[in-house]
Design a protein around this motif. Structure first.
Motif, PDB file in Angstrom:
ATOM      1  N   HIS B  52      51.998  41.255  29.096  1.00 26.90           N
ATOM      2  CA  HIS B  52      50.817  42.118  29.156  1.00 26.90           C
ATOM      3  C   HIS B  52      49.539  41.320  28.922  1.00 26.90           C
ATOM      4  O   HIS B  52      49.518  40.358  28.168  1.00 26.90           O
ATOM      5  N   GLY B  53      48.446  41.754  29.587  1.00 25.83           N
ATOM      6  CA  GLY B  53      47.181  41.059  29.391  1.00 25.83           C
ATOM      7  C   GLY B  53      46.175  41.431  30.460  1.00 25.83           C
ATOM      8  O   GLY B  53      46.466  42.211  31.378  1.00 25.83           O
ATOM      9  N   GLU B  54      44.988  40.867  30.357  1.00 24.45           N
ATOM     10  CA  GLU B  54      43.898  41.174  31.291  1.00 24.45           C
ATOM     11  C   GLU B  54      44.256  40.720  32.712  1.00 24.45           C
ATOM     12  O   GLU B  54      43.972  41.400  33.700  1.00 24.45           O
ATOM     13  N   HIS B  55      44.831  39.520  32.791  1.00 22.64           N
ATOM     14  CA  HIS B  55      45.264  38.980  34.080  1.00 22.64           C
ATOM     15  C   HIS B  55      46.787  38.889  34.084  1.00 22.64           C
ATOM     16  O   HIS B  55      47.413  38.818  33.030  1.00 22.64           O
ATOM     17  N   GLN B  56      47.395  38.851  35.243  1.00 20.54           N
ATOM     18  CA  GLN B  56      48.839  38.627  35.304  1.00 20.54           C
ATOM     19  C   GLN B  56      49.169  37.217  34.814  1.00 20.54           C
ATOM     20  O   GLN B  56      48.439  36.256  35.096  1.00 20.54           O
ATOM     21  N   ALA B  57      50.264  37.108  34.083  1.00 21.26           N
ATOM     22  CA  ALA B  57      50.789  35.789  33.718  1.00 21.26           C
ATOM     23  C   ALA B  57      51.323  35.113  34.978  1.00 21.26           C
ATOM     24  O   ALA B  57      51.562  35.768  36.000  1.00 21.26           O
ATOM     25  N   GLY B  58      51.506  33.800  34.906  1.00 29.89           N
ATOM     26  CA  GLY B  58      52.051  33.067  36.048  1.00 29.89           C
ATOM     27  C   GLY B  58      50.989  32.523  36.972  1.00 29.89           C
ATOM     28  O   GLY B  58      51.299  31.985  38.045  1.00 29.89           O
ATOM     29  N   ILE B  59      49.721  32.655  36.583  1.00 26.19           N
ATOM     30  CA  ILE B  59      48.647  32.097  37.406  1.00 26.19           C
ATOM     31  C   ILE B  59      48.018  30.913  36.652  1.00 26.19           C
ATOM     32  O   ILE B  59      48.210  29.777  37.055  1.00 26.19           O
ATOM     33  N   THR B  60      47.359  31.204  35.529  1.00 24.52           N
ATOM     34  CA  THR B  60      46.856  30.083  34.721  1.00 24.52           C
ATOM     35  C   THR B  60      47.879  29.606  33.693  1.00 24.52           C
ATOM     36  O   THR B  60      47.672  28.582  33.046  1.00 24.52           O
ATOM     37  N   THR B  61      48.969  30.333  33.524  1.00 23.46           N
ATOM     38  CA  THR B  61      50.047  29.863  32.641  1.00 23.46           C
ATOM     39  C   THR B  61      50.404  28.410  32.996  1.00 23.46           C
ATOM     40  O   THR B  61      50.590  28.109  34.178  1.00 23.46           O
ATOM     41  N   PRO B  62      50.493  27.516  31.991  1.00 20.87           N
ATOM     42  CA  PRO B  62      50.899  26.143  32.330  1.00 20.87           C
ATOM     43  C   PRO B  62      52.136  26.153  33.227  1.00 20.87           C
ATOM     44  O   PRO B  62      53.143  26.788  32.891  1.00 20.87           O
ATOM     45  N   ALA B  63      52.035  25.498  34.370  1.00 23.24           N
ATOM     46  CA  ALA B  63      53.074  25.624  35.396  1.00 23.24           C
ATOM     47  C   ALA B  63      54.441  25.242  34.822  1.00 23.24           C
ATOM     48  O   ALA B  63      54.624  24.156  34.295  1.00 23.24           O
ATOM     49  N   GLN B  64      55.383  26.170  34.978  1.00 20.52           N
ATOM     50  CA  GLN B  64      56.752  25.921  34.525  1.00 20.52           C
ATOM     51  C   GLN B  64      57.466  25.014  35.537  1.00 20.52           C
ATOM     52  O   GLN B  64      56.967  24.758  36.622  1.00 20.52           O
ATOM     53  N   ARG B 411      48.369  46.171  31.243  1.00 20.94           N
ATOM     54  CA  ARG B 411      47.716  46.124  29.937  1.00 20.94           C
ATOM     55  C   ARG B 411      48.680  46.307  28.778  1.00 20.94           C
ATOM     56  O   ARG B 411      48.542  45.685  27.736  1.00 20.94           O
ATOM     57  N   ASP B 412      49.655  47.197  28.952  1.00 17.70           N
ATOM     58  CA  ASP B 412      50.578  47.506  27.851  1.00 17.70           C
ATOM     59  C   ASP B 412      51.796  48.216  28.427  1.00 17.70           C
ATOM     60  O   ASP B 412      51.916  48.377  29.642  1.00 17.70           O
ATOM     61  N   GLY B 413      52.646  48.679  27.558  1.00 13.92           N
ATOM     62  CA  GLY B 413      53.895  49.287  27.988  1.00 13.92           C
ATOM     63  C   GLY B 413      53.732  50.573  28.771  1.00 13.92           C
ATOM     64  O   GLY B 413      54.640  50.993  29.492  1.00 13.92           O
ATOM     65  N   ALA B 414      52.555  51.224  28.656  1.00 15.24           N
ATOM     66  CA  ALA B 414      52.312  52.470  29.404  1.00 15.24           C
ATOM     67  C   ALA B 414      51.713  52.196  30.782  1.00 15.24           C
ATOM     68  O   ALA B 414      51.639  53.089  31.624  1.00 15.24           O
ATOM     69  N   ASP B 415      51.284  50.974  30.989  1.00 10.49           N
ATOM     70  CA  ASP B 415      50.661  50.577  32.257  1.00 10.49           C
ATOM     71  C   ASP B 415      51.750  50.030  33.197  1.00 10.49           C
ATOM     72  O   ASP B 415      52.883  49.797  32.779  1.00 10.49           O
ATOM     73  N   HIS B 416      51.411  49.858  34.469  1.00 13.05           N
ATOM     74  CA  HIS B 416      52.396  49.254  35.378  1.00 13.05           C
ATOM     75  C   HIS B 416      51.708  48.537  36.538  1.00 13.05           C
ATOM     76  O   HIS B 416      50.501  48.687  36.749  1.00 13.05           O
TER      77      HIS B 416
END
Lengths: 423, 423
Positions: B52-64, B411-416
């Motif tokens: 959860h967060g303002e932006h989706q993870a997997g974009i600026t997340t340090p590349a796995q 944003r959170d568990g109620a969002d999708h």
């Protein structure tokens, strides 16, 4: 060669590779040592596995995480060129498994006017437990047209007889067989791919890639120090595998004097099978049915009716309903050594996903790899039984098959992969 | 959710999964925590990345290290079913990125009569920095037949215009495009594959896998804390990439208010390109020519004429012969922001090897992934320039292309995932 030494070697190769700016290359750029930033570069998974020894590495070596397997066709008719390649390959394999580049002149060449001696994508990566294991296919001894191209026909072991056609086989010839194979295993796929690519590069004009396969998660443990991994059915796989510490390796794994031609003594026979799993159908099967088909619980891996993963199967046990706890056609019963005169296999397969199949499903499954002393009394009877009776076959498609004679180990830097066979 | 919590969750799931023998399952079998034995399971690479967060993870997340990318066709015509799936997926994604199973009833089902709620192959594995990132393709808004299946046509951003055909494109439609995509990145491929497989399983009857791609070695760094990896040309790739710490992310990466329809604010546009590399030809090219084509030294990655990898390109510099140190058609010059009004891309591509091509060569290359605020002023002009002039094209084949609008974060568990688009 220790890990630290070999890492230094790769770093040294990098400085040789500069084009006049080597002096200005910062230590930070050189010191990264691997191209991602996972802590623990000094750990066991990054270390080197010795290439030289009585047996080839990559068989009883604790199964690494990743696989790049390749089968080659020999395209030269010149026996001397083939033997020379096996010598060159052995030298390159010794270098790469120690974490060094494939060539002699520095990792990316050192000579601007010449192609680099190494393709470079593993620069700065540690050895990652890379092993390279060679095998010779039946067609090297006599090809599909009956030709004995290299004067080897009378050296072909009887144990290297073509596998029978099993019920349900749907083999694709273009991804089956091969004159030679090399199994590259490492904990970093970049290192495994780099090794195969550089062997293919060295073999240009002598061999041609027939097929290759990447695998991403080992599906067996080959050492009692390893936890048992899970295959794409979600079950632990390889609980009862032949392991490095077992006391029956001479009986089950290594070719013994008198078994056949002397050149294979200390070697082992390799069977590969690419098994597509229809995971979408499997995923719609109930937990109870999945466990009944396998004969083990999914969570712990314990045999049905027992409590711990490593408990022996109790094939006589019956449940409250009077039925066998492990069904008559359960996979573990059909494959059990008691059904095959004690025959076992050392398996070290890998999961694969090759994209999708064009029908809305993942193209996924198991690349099965098994080593043994004699396929005629190990893989063949076990697979015959499974192919006939295993209810798991509903979820499996056998699409590729390979059989290879893996010679004994390369003893030292003067020895090579082809010595015992080519003399 | 912290790593330790989520690991415990997966362990708890395992005990739920037993069929009456849970009490007897030894702590050793449960405590393995991942299926291989690399030390350092508590390390950063094994941790969880918040979903959860303002932006989706997997974009600026340090590349796995590893990728499993999938594109889906939507096969239902029922908008409500599609929205319900996006809700179910978001809940499953939150669970899986935290290291838990995909379902609610325990990792492998808990109910013997029902199919398991999770396929099980990631049981015992840590979160491994799994991120799941969704994107919506142009065909979701209006399909190839001009149909507006889900009442979305007027919500289609202008920035999601179909990419132009670039010179040299040899795209295969069956592995291009898609109504939806999910990018799964993790440090363990088993974890990435497990996540995609379980999303596909949950989507049965609503979506169908159109194509999927595995990647095995990241080819860019997305954080200054990461060393620059090497692509299959053997060169460091992504030295000048947009990185999480850069101060121009609002300018280059994230869709801003007023850029287009409000539902994309905080999102980013994703371009994928599968680029086959003819590595066998490249490997016969001299080191000097390779470096001239790229515009960087192979060893250190420094721009030609400079000393350190991270030195700025000096496009004016000439050598002793009066020629530009970086040739007019060098890759780094053609792609440089100064040639494109400052436009940059956040790349997070992966190497791939898909076996061999039937012609004796590895089927290998780069699965290119780039995120940006607006493809019309970033990817399209840069690629147009490269497609026309880059001499590297001799060694490249563009075989797949995708364009997707990735909405802002959940944003959170109620969002999708579908909230901002479907309202």
């Amino acid at each position: 060669m220790g890990e630290r030494t070999s890492r230094l070697s790769r770093r040294r190769a990098m400085t040789l590779a500069g084009t006049g700016v080597a002096g200005a290359v910062g230590a930070a750029a050189l010191g990264g040592s691997r191209s991602w930033d996972r802590p623990g570069t000094e750990d066991h998974a990054a270390a080197a596995v010795p290439f030289h020894g009585e047996h080839q590495a990559g068989i009883t070596t604790p199964a690494q995480d990743r696989l790049h397997f390749v089968a080659f066709d020999v395209i030269t008719k010149d026996r001397a060129r083939l033997v020379a390649l096996l010598q060159d390959w052995s030298a390159a394999a010794a270098r790469m498994t120690a974490g060094r580049d494939a060539g002699e002149l520095g990792a990316v060449g050192g000579v601007p006017q010449a192609p680099p001696d190494d393709t470079g994508e593993a620069l700065g990566l540690p050895p990652s437990q890379l092993t390279l294991t060679i095998g010779f296919g039946p067609s090297l001894f006599r090809d599909a047209h009956g030709r004995d191209r290299f004067g080897l026909a009378d050296r072909r072991p009887a144990a290297l007889a073509a596998l029978p056609r099993f019920p349900g086989d749907a083999l694709r010839p273009e991804i089956s067989g091969g004159d030679l194979c090399v199994q590259a295993c490492a904990n970093d796929p970049q290192v495994a791919v780099h090794a195969i690519r550089n062997l293919a590069r060295l073999g240009m004009g002598v061999v041609s890639v027939r097929w290759s396969q990447l695998g991403f998660g080992r599906t067996s443990s080959t050492s009692r120090d390893q936890a048992t991994p899970r295959n794409l059915f979600g079950f632990k796989d390889g609980t009862a595998n032949v392991k490095a510490e077992d006391d029956d390796l001479a009986e089950q794994l290594w070719v013994q004097p008198g078994d056949g031609p002397e050149w294979m003594t200390g070697g082992s026979y390799l069977v590969t099978r690419k098994i597509r799993m229809v995971v979408e159908t499997w995923d719609r099967t109930s937990l109870g049915e999945q466990e009944a088909l396998i004969g083990r619980t999914k969570g712990s891996g314990a045999p049905l009716g027992r409590g711990d993963e490593f408990d022996e199967l109790d094939l006589e046990l019956t449940g409250p309903d009077g039925e066998p706890a492990i069904a008559e056609q359960a996979h573990v019963r059909l494959a059990h050594p008691s059904q095959h005169n004690g025959a076992r296999l050392l398996r070290r397969g890998y999961n694969f996903v090759d994209g999708s199949d064009g029908l809305g499903r993942l193209d996924a499954g198991l690349f099965f790899i098994a080593y043994q002393r004699d396929p005629r009394r190990q893989f063949v009877p076990i697979q015959t039984q499974l192919a006939r009776h295993d209810l798991l076959n509903e979820y499996l498609r056998y699409i590729s098959s390979g059989l290879f004679a893996c010679p004994p180990g390369v003893r030292d830097g003067a020895d090579h992969w082809g010595r015992t066979l080519f003399g």
